[in-house]
Write a protein that holds these residues in place. Structure first.
Motif, PDB file in Angstrom:
ATOM      1  N   LEU A  83       1.778   6.180  10.329  1.00 50.46           N
ATOM      2  CA  LEU A  83       2.812   5.413  11.018  1.00 50.46           C
ATOM      3  C   LEU A  83       2.355   4.981  12.410  1.00 50.46           C
ATOM      4  O   LEU A  83       3.160   4.843  13.326  1.00 50.46           O
ATOM      5  N   CYS A  84       1.057   4.731  12.550  1.00 50.69           N
ATOM      6  CA  CYS A  84       0.518   4.254  13.824  1.00 50.69           C
ATOM      7  C   CYS A  84       1.146   2.889  14.156  1.00 50.69           C
ATOM      8  O   CYS A  84       1.725   2.255  13.278  1.00 50.69           O
ATOM      9  N   PRO A  85       1.019   2.411  15.395  1.00 46.93           N
ATOM     10  CA  PRO A  85       1.645   1.129  15.770  1.00 46.93           C
ATOM     11  C   PRO A  85       1.227  -0.056  14.892  1.00 46.93           C
ATOM     12  O   PRO A  85       2.022  -0.948  14.641  1.00 46.93           O
ATOM     13  N   ALA A  86      -0.004  -0.069  14.397  1.00 49.39           N
ATOM     14  CA  ALA A  86      -0.461  -1.188  13.558  1.00 49.39           C
ATOM     15  C   ALA A  86      -0.333  -0.877  12.061  1.00 49.39           C
ATOM     16  O   ALA A  86      -0.798  -1.640  11.231  1.00 49.39           O
ATOM     17  N   CYS A  87       0.284   0.266  11.718  1.00 48.11           N
ATOM     18  CA  CYS A  87       0.363   0.700  10.315  1.00 48.11           C
ATOM     19  C   CYS A  87       1.798   0.612   9.815  1.00 48.11           C
ATOM     20  O   CYS A  87       2.746   0.680  10.583  1.00 48.11           O
ATOM     21  N   ASN A  88       1.936   0.500   8.499  1.00 46.49           N
ATOM     22  CA  ASN A  88       3.279   0.448   7.926  1.00 46.49           C
ATOM     23  C   ASN A  88       3.569   1.635   7.005  1.00 46.49           C
ATOM     24  O   ASN A  88       4.596   1.665   6.340  1.00 46.49           O
ATOM     25  N   GLY A  89       2.651   2.591   6.941  1.00 47.71           N
ATOM     26  CA  GLY A  89       2.875   3.782   6.115  1.00 47.71           C
ATOM     27  C   GLY A  89       2.425   3.634   4.681  1.00 47.71           C
ATOM     28  O   GLY A  89       2.501   4.574   3.902  1.00 47.71           O
ATOM     29  N   HIS A  90       1.949   2.452   4.297  1.00 45.64           N
ATOM     30  CA  HIS A  90       1.473   2.197   2.934  1.00 45.64           C
ATOM     31  C   HIS A  90      -0.043   2.012   2.945  1.00 45.64           C
ATOM     32  O   HIS A  90      -0.591   1.402   3.861  1.00 45.64           O
ATOM     33  N   LEU A  91      -0.713   2.524   1.917  1.00 45.50           N
ATOM     34  CA  LEU A  91      -2.161   2.358   1.794  1.00 45.50           C
ATOM     35  C   LEU A  91      -2.488   0.938   1.351  1.00 45.50           C
ATOM     36  O   LEU A  91      -1.839   0.400   0.451  1.00 45.50           O
ATOM     37  N   GLY A  92      -3.497   0.344   1.958  1.00 49.76           N
ATOM     38  CA  GLY A  92      -3.864  -1.040   1.662  1.00 49.76           C
ATOM     39  C   GLY A  92      -4.421  -1.250   0.261  1.00 49.76           C
ATOM     40  O   GLY A  92      -4.291  -2.336  -0.296  1.00 49.76           O
ATOM     41  N   CYS A  93      -5.042  -0.245  -0.315  1.00 48.53           N
ATOM     42  CA  CYS A  93      -5.666  -0.412  -1.640  1.00 48.53           C
ATOM     43  C   CYS A  93      -4.701  -0.171  -2.789  1.00 48.53           C
ATOM     44  O   CYS A  93      -4.854  -0.753  -3.862  1.00 48.53           O
ATOM     45  N   THR A  94      -3.728   0.707  -2.592  1.00 47.32           N
ATOM     46  CA  THR A  94      -2.832   1.062  -3.698  1.00 47.32           C
ATOM     47  C   THR A  94      -1.373   0.748  -3.408  1.00 47.32           C
ATOM     48  O   THR A  94      -0.563   0.699  -4.320  1.00 47.32           O
ATOM     49  N   GLY A  95      -1.032   0.566  -2.145  1.00 50.25           N
ATOM     50  CA  GLY A  95       0.367   0.344  -1.772  1.00 50.25           C
ATOM     51  C   GLY A  95       1.178   1.629  -1.706  1.00 50.25           C
ATOM     52  O   GLY A  95       2.359   1.618  -1.391  1.00 50.25           O
ATOM     53  N   LYS A  96       0.551   2.764  -2.009  1.00 50.84           N
ATOM     54  CA  LYS A  96       1.254   4.047  -2.028  1.00 50.84           C
ATOM     55  C   LYS A  96       1.754   4.404  -0.628  1.00 50.84           C
ATOM     56  O   LYS A  96       1.065   4.209   0.363  1.00 50.84           O
ATOM     57  N   TRP A  97       2.960   4.962  -0.556  1.00 50.95           N
ATOM     58  CA  TRP A  97       3.569   5.388   0.698  1.00 50.95           C
ATOM     59  C   TRP A  97       2.963   6.721   1.111  1.00 50.95           C
ATOM     60  O   TRP A  97       2.957   7.682   0.344  1.00 50.95           O
ATOM     61  N   ASP A 101      -7.699   2.656   2.053  1.00 50.13           N
ATOM     62  CA  ASP A 101      -7.048   1.846   3.078  1.00 50.13           C
ATOM     63  C   ASP A 101      -8.083   0.933   3.732  1.00 50.13           C
ATOM     64  O   ASP A 101      -9.287   1.109   3.548  1.00 50.13           O
ATOM     65  N   ARG A 102      -7.634  -0.024   4.458  1.00 54.08           N
ATOM     66  CA  ARG A 102      -8.485  -1.021   5.124  1.00 54.08           C
ATOM     67  C   ARG A 102      -8.205  -1.022   6.621  1.00 54.08           C
ATOM     68  O   ARG A 102      -7.440  -0.219   7.116  1.00 54.08           O
TER      69      ARG A 102
END
Length: 183
Positions: A79-93, A142-143
């Motif tokens: 949940l960093c400032p540039a993150c949304n809590g989802h992994l970029g490769c799988t979309g998993k929360w 993630d990316r």
């Protein structure tokens, strides 16, 4: 330590077998249809099958290093400032504090972010003695990282700043993408 000796032992046997095959090829003792009989053991060896088996064993040895990279290791919270809590490769929360992934081949591994230099699903291993006494095995899920750097998913940004920081890192790639094959 036993795992290391097991890998060394297996690698030594494979290299010895490969050496015999290469030596026999160089002196033209066999061609693709010939077989060599060892009368002492009453066994017949198909050297082409041995070479094929060697390649199969090499690719099935999931701890054999396919490539090595050098970069920086940093840490990040989901949940960093540039993150949304989802992994970029799988979309998993992973905003719930999840930092590991159960891989079919490598078991429970840590999660890292990488650049597109490493495909999603790649497995890497590295030493980070300030985080763990044992090697860390991680999967790229993630990316958002540049070059050959890795960003280790940790519990929070505070933990990342206090415990991970930024360190030079050399890491080994054990799998490129979701299947074990050389890049």
């Amino acid at each position: 330590m036993n795992k290391v000796f097991s890998i060394i032992n297996k690698s030594t046997k494979i290299l010895l077998l490969l050496g015999v095959v290469v030596l026999l090829q160089q002196v033209n003792i066999f061609n693709s249809n010939e077989k060599i009989t060892n009368e002492n053991l009453n066994k017949t060896l198909d050297l082409n099958a041995m070479a094929f088996k060697y390649n199969e064993i090499k690719m099935n040895d999931k701890f054999m290093v396919l490539d090595t990279f050098t970069g920086d290791l940093t840490g990040y919270g989901a949940l960093c400032p540039a993150c949304n809590g989802h992994l970029g490769c799988t979309g998993k929360w992973v905003g719930d504090g999840t930092t590991t992934y159960d891989d079919l081949d490598y078991g429970n591994v840590r999660i890292v972010a990488s650049s597109k230099n490493l495909p999603c699903g790649s497995i890497v291993t590295f030493d980070a003695p300030y985080l763990s006494k044992e090697k860390i095995t991680a999967i790229v899920l993630d990316r958002g990282v540049l070059g050959n750097d890795l960003d280790l998913l940790v519990e929070s940004e505070a933990y990342a700043l206090k415990n991970v920081g930024r360190h030079k890192l050399t890491y080994d790639v054990l799998r490129f993408g979701w299947e074990r094959k050389p890049m």
